[in-house]
Every structure is written in C-alpha cells, then in structure tokens.
Design an enzyme around this catalytic site. Structure first.
Site, PDB file in Angstrom:
ATOM      1  N   TRP A 187       0.833  -1.201   0.000  1.00 55.77           N
ATOM      2  CA  TRP A 187       0.000   0.000   0.000  1.00 55.77           C
ATOM      3  C   TRP A 187       0.864   1.245   0.000  1.00 55.77           C
ATOM      4  O   TRP A 187       1.941   1.274   0.597  1.00 55.77           O
ATOM      5  CB  TRP A 187      -0.883  -0.024   1.238  1.00 55.77           C
ATOM      6  CG  TRP A 187      -1.520   1.276   1.631  1.00 55.77           C
ATOM      7  CD1 TRP A 187      -0.954   2.285   2.374  1.00 55.77           C
ATOM      8  CD2 TRP A 187      -2.849   1.715   1.324  1.00 55.77           C
ATOM      9  NE1 TRP A 187      -1.848   3.320   2.538  1.00 55.77           N
ATOM     10  CE2 TRP A 187      -3.017   2.990   1.908  1.00 55.77           C
ATOM     11  CE3 TRP A 187      -3.906   1.150   0.617  1.00 55.77           C
ATOM     12  CZ2 TRP A 187      -4.202   3.713   1.806  1.00 55.77           C
ATOM     13  CZ3 TRP A 187      -5.086   1.867   0.519  1.00 55.77           C
ATOM     14  CH2 TRP A 187      -5.225   3.132   1.111  1.00 55.77           C
ATOM     15  N   ASP A 225       0.447   9.003   1.413  1.00 58.32           N
ATOM     16  CA  ASP A 225       1.056  10.310   1.182  1.00 58.32           C
ATOM     17  C   ASP A 225       2.482  10.229   0.653  1.00 58.32           C
ATOM     18  O   ASP A 225       3.305   9.456   1.176  1.00 58.32           O
ATOM     19  CB  ASP A 225       1.122  11.106   2.487  1.00 58.32           C
ATOM     20  CG  ASP A 225      -0.190  11.163   3.230  1.00 58.32           C
ATOM     21  OD1 ASP A 225      -1.190  10.668   2.723  1.00 58.32           O
ATOM     22  OD2 ASP A 225      -0.182  11.720   4.346  1.00 58.32           O
ATOM     23  N   ARG A 280       0.496  16.671  13.488  1.00 61.38           N
ATOM     24  CA  ARG A 280       1.319  15.773  12.686  1.00 61.38           C
ATOM     25  C   ARG A 280       1.700  16.453  11.366  1.00 61.38           C
ATOM     26  O   ARG A 280       1.284  17.547  11.072  1.00 61.38           O
ATOM     27  CB  ARG A 280       0.578  14.471  12.401  1.00 61.38           C
ATOM     28  CG  ARG A 280      -0.747  14.638  11.691  1.00 61.38           C
ATOM     29  CD  ARG A 280      -1.499  13.318  11.582  1.00 61.38           C
ATOM     30  NE  ARG A 280      -2.802  13.476  10.945  1.00 61.38           N
ATOM     31  CZ  ARG A 280      -3.915  13.806  11.587  1.00 61.38           C
ATOM     32  NH1 ARG A 280      -3.878  14.004  12.896  1.00 61.38           N
ATOM     33  NH2 ARG A 280      -5.063  13.936  10.936  1.00 61.38           N
ATOM     34  N   GLU A 315      -4.118  18.822   7.962  1.00 60.02           N
ATOM     35  CA  GLU A 315      -3.215  17.787   7.461  1.00 60.02           C
ATOM     36  C   GLU A 315      -2.261  18.257   6.354  1.00 60.02           C
ATOM     37  O   GLU A 315      -2.595  19.032   5.479  1.00 60.02           O
ATOM     38  CB  GLU A 315      -3.998  16.574   6.947  1.00 60.02           C
ATOM     39  CG  GLU A 315      -4.645  15.766   8.031  1.00 60.02           C
ATOM     40  CD  GLU A 315      -5.101  14.399   7.538  1.00 60.02           C
ATOM     41  OE1 GLU A 315      -5.005  13.460   8.320  1.00 60.02           O
ATOM     42  OE2 GLU A 315      -5.564  14.273   6.378  1.00 60.02           O
TER      43      GLU A 315
END
Length: 758
Positions: free
Chosen positions: A295, A298, A415, A479
């Site tokens: 997989w 980002d 984050r 984000e």
C-alpha cells in the site's frame, strides 16, 4: 440425530476449501450456540457481556464477521472499557475435542475463553488482535481434551481488558470426536543465518493479521502486522523485506499466530516470486510511479539532492490496506524513470510508533553538525506517532538513516511537519545572532490541533533543526501542510507565499519567516477527484515548484494498491479573479511521446462526434473547443467520458469558467487512471479509469447544439515500465543499523503477465 447433522455441518463449513471431514461415529454435542435472547443458565458478571448474546456488531464496533447464525457472545457492550465474565454451567467432557469460533482481543488471561477442570484452567484461547487495526472476524479453534474425557468442566469467557481490543467474541461451542482439520494459528518461530537478499512473507489479503517480528542479535529490526496465508493455495502475493544489511548474521523470525503450513512459506530468497511480471500487471501504472507491492498513501520527504529526486512515501510493505506506516523510498534522475530503493524508516523498531508523514531537507550549512567530510546530511522530519515530531538523518544520500537520540523535537497535538529553509532578504529581521550568521533559519509548518485555534497550521522556527520555537498559528487548515514561495508569472520581482493543505485548498499571501498573512479571504482550490496530501520537492533546481500527490485509486486484485500523481509544476498567474496557482505536467513528459493524431478546425454538431481511431493505453491528449451554443462538450476515451457543462461552467465536478467561450483540456491516460487538466492548469482532476485495456477510439461530442473544435491531438506515450525501473538492495531497517547498497539489474520485460505468487 438432527443435532449431530447440524453440528457436523458446522465443522465441514469451518473447513471450507479443506478436505471434507469424516463424520464421527458418536454424534456431536452442542455445548452452546448463543442463538437465544438471553444466556440461559450461564452466569454473567460485570457489564461487558450485556444481558444476552449480541445480534452481530455492537455500536462503535468494526463489523463483526465469521460467527454462525444470528447471535454470538460479544463483550463490546459499553465499548472496550467495560469488563466482566460469562461462565457456563458444569458439563461432562464426553468427546475428544471442543471446537468453537473465537475473535476479538488477543490478551492472555484478559480477553480469552478458558476450560476449567477440577477448579483450575487447563486450556485457554484468545482472539487475534492486540494492536490498532486488525479484524473482528471470528476464526475456528479447537482444544484436544482427550485426557479430560469423563470429567466435569466449565467454560469461562473473560473480559478484563479496558484498552484497545479489550473485548472477546465467541460462538458455537461443540464437543466432537472428529479431529478438526482446519488450520490452527498459534505462536511460531524459526531461526537461521541470513544468506539471501529477501525475507518472503506469504500474504492472503483476507486473512486476519498477526504480529511478525524479525530480530537480529536479539534486537527487532522489522515488526509488522501481517495477513499471513495459512497454506500455499491461499497465497495472493509475497511481501518482501530486505535482508541484505544482515548478511551472515543470525536472525529469528516470530509470528504470534500462524499456521504450521503457512509459516513454512516464510523463508529467505534471492528473488521475489512473480517479480518478472510486476510491471506488466493489468492495473499497473506505466508512467506514474507505483511501489512494487503493498500500500501507499502520502508522498513524503520529497527533496532534490546530488542529481537525484528523492520520493519517500507512506507505505505498508506487507499489505494492500493502510497500516504498518513505513517510509518507502524511490529516486529518479529525471522525474520520469524511477528506481525503488529499500524502505528507509521503520515503525516501532526505529520510531517508537508509526512513521507518519513528514518532509526532508539537505542541511547545506551543517546546522545540525551531522555533516561529514564536507558532505551535508539529508534530514527527514516526520511524525512518530509514539513520540512527536522527530528527526532521522542520512550521510549516504538517503540509503541509510540514523534515528536522532533526543527525539521528539516538537510535541503537540498534530502531525505532518513540512520544513523549509527561510533565506533572509533585505528587510528581514533575523531570529537571533546565530540565524544572522547563517543568513536564514528553518521553518516548520505543521498541522496542529489547539484549544484556541482549533485545526490549524502552526509555524515553528529553528537554527539547528533540533530546538524549535513556536511562532504563530493559521486556523482553518487540516493535514499535510505546504509552505512555499513563487514569483508571479512574468513579474519576477513580485513574489508571494502560498500555504497549501492536504485537500488541495490554499491561500496566497505574505510570510516573514514567522507568520503567514493571507492577502484574500477564504481559500482557493487546485486539485479535485481522487487526489490528496501532495508535497513539493525541496531544493528543486531553478526554484521549480514540482508537486506529486497521492492518487487514491483502488487496484483490485493487484499485489499493490494506490499510486501517485504524475509530477506537476506549479506557477502563480494573474487572472481576472486575482492571483491563482496553476499546475501542469512537467515538461519532461515529452520524452515519452511516440505517436500523434490531430484534427483541427472541426464543427461539432449534436450526434456527429469527431472521432480518431487510435490504439494504446497510454496517452497525453489535448483538446480545445469553443462552446458555442452547446449545452455541453464531452471527450470520450473509449467509454470513459469527461464532460464540460456549459451552464454550470464545470469540468466534471471542478469549477472551470470558459475563457472567452474557449475551454482547453489535457488528459494523461495511464492504465488505471486519468489526470484531467483544465484551461492550462486552472484545475486538475484525478480519477480512476472505468475501462480496461487499450483504447481504440477517442471522440469529441457536442450536446444540445453546435460547438467548434479548434484542435484535438492525442499523443500516444511509451513507458517501458518507467514507473519503477528496478528495486535496488541496501536499506536500513531498524535501530540505525548500517547497510550497503547493492543495485540489481532491471528485470527483462516479460512477454505476458500472470498472477503474482501463484
């Protein structure tokens, strides 16, 4: 007799795809099927089990599967915080085996079912899950109880756990004389001396996950949750982990729950099964980078250094679903031809938690002191979910990383740090004397959740990447933030800063190294469709702003899932609505073009499409039309339709006003995907292709009335698997250990494809 048939049928169904069982001479005994609304004569204590069996999934729970009938024991009443127990009445063990279904938490003595004989537990079983992720599927299990035959016993189902996976699921408990032949998953391990390049893990995409750990010299270097196949016929594909750094060392591989037959498939190898076909798979992108297996989400750590474009990325190397967040790594000399390197940053064995998104910089001024012999360090800045914003550095162009011993460098609720170097210009005020000597300072733009500002981008500053000072907040963003400067096209002295987030919404304004001030209200948006969490390359030559995003496109049946957008170059243009970002495919794409077809100056009448007979799967298409009186204009790519609606001024779902009645679209067509560019980069739409295989005809159609086709040029593109030329050995898994790069030659192009790992 009816009971015997019913329960024996259960055993056969549990052994689906396995040899059919021989029926027992004595009928099976049903201990409990939990199909009633209450537990009957079972004793309930605490709140976890409710007043009776659950009718499947409970509120707040992931979907529960694998149980028999309509109800089951489910201790998720009240969530994972509730506790309790469920105890059976005494019964006599009259058969050789007790068979049941079990799932949920995997905590010994805390989420389990126990068999008690003579006042003590003699057998115990748990669910498979102890960590985030996992599955609520129940699995068959059995105990051999021949030694207790004829004795009185009780079953105790226990939930004394209060954290994640603090519950247990049980169903359909049977006594039988037929030894079950379904695979039993239990703790297994093996030890060997490393002699080959890869550790192979057999993956069954539908199997429950189990924790697999590889240790070298007693220290774990890989630790992943893996859907291990139970047998050779269950293998969908093989994951591979790099063993090259550990050649001739002793290693131990452990799995918490694996079948004997499945664990036998875990082995060393000099090759990856099916590798020769990986880039000929039917959904494999041919000129977009995609990882060999597993997989991706980002893009991370994008930076140009020493002739290489580095693309790190969020990666699950052992599964086709999100999880096990690792930093994958690929490099390119030209943004077209990519070489996948071994993974770079690892969860739990390097980071404390998972390696979430972040960025990378080249420390040209050696502000960290990590540079050696005149060569600067390449520094990754990322979110360690078990710690905070953290650093790792490499002295060999990103092939090996060392985890900074004093991590985390920033702790907050948030984050995805993006770090850039802010170079001072006339009028800037230095942070301090050290920054003044350096001629600038580091800036971190990071997603933050704050009691005063809510979801926001927080800005921090530093002169050494290790010590950071909080400077300001920009509310309303979420984000994967970006922060970059661009000149206005045609006006090199006019420069603006851009703040950009994962959802492709951005603001233009001014930035003084500490605080961003937008020069307009609201936000603008550039990308639409299946696109998210893009990043720009730091230190791109010529100050180019080159962007790659996560293309959220499912790849069913493939050993890999998701991919990345083609690199686009950003520019800042003045429009009638003010300054706007534009995104266009990088000019390097021209090296892929092999053949072109063109139609020009055509009248588009309703029901009379302009068509070109073509052949291929890979295209770079440009079409320009005047909308005229038409209600819409459609570009049909062998059944995949892209529509411009004149009344709403939308290209598919993206707002796109015609410019003087003129619309220009450009489409990049790859095997599984389309990237649709409107009006020279004003909007970009990423989406999956619905059709499969070669396109034989491309058409342009007018709807409702006449339009005019100015130019229509499909260009066929070649690839030769430019998305990933090869996989080179030599990464650094875990604990900052060193390794040596050992590139291997690209596999020759196969003449046909076959399923991987079969």
């Amino acid at each position: 007799m009816v009971l015997s048939l019913r329960v024996t049928g259960l055993l056969v169904s549990l052994a689906a795809s396995l040899p059919i069982l021989i029926l027992a001479q004595e009928p099976d005994i049903l201990v409990a099927d939990f199909e009633q609304a209450t537990y009957g004569d079972w004793t309930v204590e605490g709140e976890a089990f409710g007043s009776g069996p659950a009718a499947g999934t409970l509120p707040g729970q992931m979907p529960v599967t694998g149980y028999r009938g309509q109800r089951l024991v489910n201790s998720f009443y009240g969530g994972d915080r509730s506790t309790g127990s469920l105890t059976s009445p005494l019964f006599v063990i009259e058969r050789n085996y007790i068979v049941f279904l079990i799932g949920g938490g995997g905590f010994e003595d805390r989420t389990c079912m126990q068999l008690w004989v003579e006042g003590r537990p003699v057998r115990s079983a748990t669910g498979p899950n102890t960590r985030p992720g996992g599955s609520e599927a129940l699995e068959p299990y059995y105990w051999d109880v021949r030694e207790f035959r004829g004795q009185r016993a009780q079953l105790k189902i226990i939930d004394q756990a209060t954290g994640g996976w603090g519950h247990i699921n049980v169903d359909h408990i049977v006594q039988t004389d037929v030894k079950p032949e379904f695979p039993i998953r239990s703790r297994r391990s093996k030890e060997w001396t490393v002699s080959d390049s890869y550790l192979l893990l057999p993956i069954d995409n539908e199997a429950p996950t189990t924790r697999v750990t590889l240790s070298i010299g007693g220290s774990p270097v890989y630790r992943y949750d893996v859907s291990l196949a139970s047998a050779p016929e269950a293998v969908d594909w093989y994951a591979f982990l790099n063993l090259e750094p550990f050649h001739a060392k002793n290693c131990v591989i452990e799995a918490e729950r694996a079948t004997e037959e499945g664990f036998a498939l875990v082995r060393q190898s000099s090759r990856i099964p099916g590798e020769e076909n990986l880039y000929d798979l039917s959904l494999r992108p041919q000129f977009h980078f995609s990882q060999k297996v597993g997989w991706n989400n980002d893009p991370n750590g994008m930076v140009y250094w020493d002739g290489e474009w580095h693309l790190f990325f969020q990666h699950n190397p052992v599964g086709v679903r999100w999880g096990n967040m690792t930093w994958g790594h690929a490099v390119s000399p030209d943004l077209i031809h990519w070489e996948q390197l071994p993974d770079a940053l690892f969860p739990e064995t390097m980071a404390r938690g998972a390696c979430f998104s972040g960025s990378a910089v080249v420390d040209h001024k050696n502000t960290t002191g990590w540079g050696r012999d005149g060569r600067p360090a390449l520094v990754a800045i990322l979110t360690d979910t078990g710690s905070g914003e953290s650093l790792a550095y490499s002295l060999d162009n990103g092939r090996r990383f060392t985890w900074y011993e004093n991590n985390p460098v920033v702790q907050h609720r948030g984050r995805d740090p993006k770090v850039i170097w802010y170079r001072y210009r006339d009028g800037d005020t230095a942070l301090n004397s050290q920054a003044e000597r350096l001629g600038g300072h580091w800036v971190m733009a990071v997603y933050d959740e704050h009691p005063e500002y809510g979801r926001n981008i927080a800005f921090y500053t530093s002169t050494d990447l290790k010590d950071w000072t909080e400077q300001s907040h920009l509310p309303g963003y979420f984000e994967c933030p970006e922060l970059f400067e661009l000149p206005v096209a045609g006006e090199p002295s006019q420069r603006r800063w851009v703040v950009y987030a994962a959802d492709a919404q951005y603001a233009i304004g001014r930035f003084d190294g500490r605080k961003f001030v937008p020069e307009h209200s609201g936000k603008q948006r550039l990308h639409y469709g299946q696109y998210y969490a893009s990043q720009l390359f730091n230190d791109a030559p010529g100050e180019r702003r080159i962007q790659i995003g996560w293309a959220k496109i499912e790849m069913p049946g493939m050993p890999f899932n998701q991919t990345f957008s083609f690199p686009h170059e950003l520019s800042l243009e003045r429009t009638e609505n003010g300054l706007r970002l534009l995104a266009n495919p990088i000019e390097e794409i021209r090296i892929l073009r092999t053949q072109a077809w063109t139609r020009e100056n055509c009248r588009l009448n309703p029901g009379e499409p302009v068509a070109l007979e073509v052949t291929g799967e890979l295209f770079d298409i440009r079409a320009e039309w005047k909308v005229g009186d038409a209600g819409g204009v459609v570009l049909d790519l062998g059944g995949d339709r892209i529509r411009y609606d004149v009344r709403s001024a939308k290209l598919d779902e993206a707002p796109l006003p015609a410019e003087g009645g003129r619309v220009v679209i450009r489409v990049l067509v790859d095997r599984p995907m389309l990237e649709i560019n409107g009006n020279d980069g004003a909007v970009v739409i990423t989406r999956a292709r619905h059709g499969r295989g070669p396109i034989q005809q491309i058409r342009v159609l007018a709807e409702g009335a006449t339009a005019h086709l100015n130019v229509f040029t499909p260009r066929r593109s070649g690839s030769d698997h430019v998305g990933c030329l090869r996989y080179a050995l030599g990464g650094q898994p875990g604990n900052g250990r060193s390794s040596h790069g050992l590139p291997v030659e690209p596999a020759s192009r196969p003449s046909h494809a076959r399923p991987l790992g079969r």
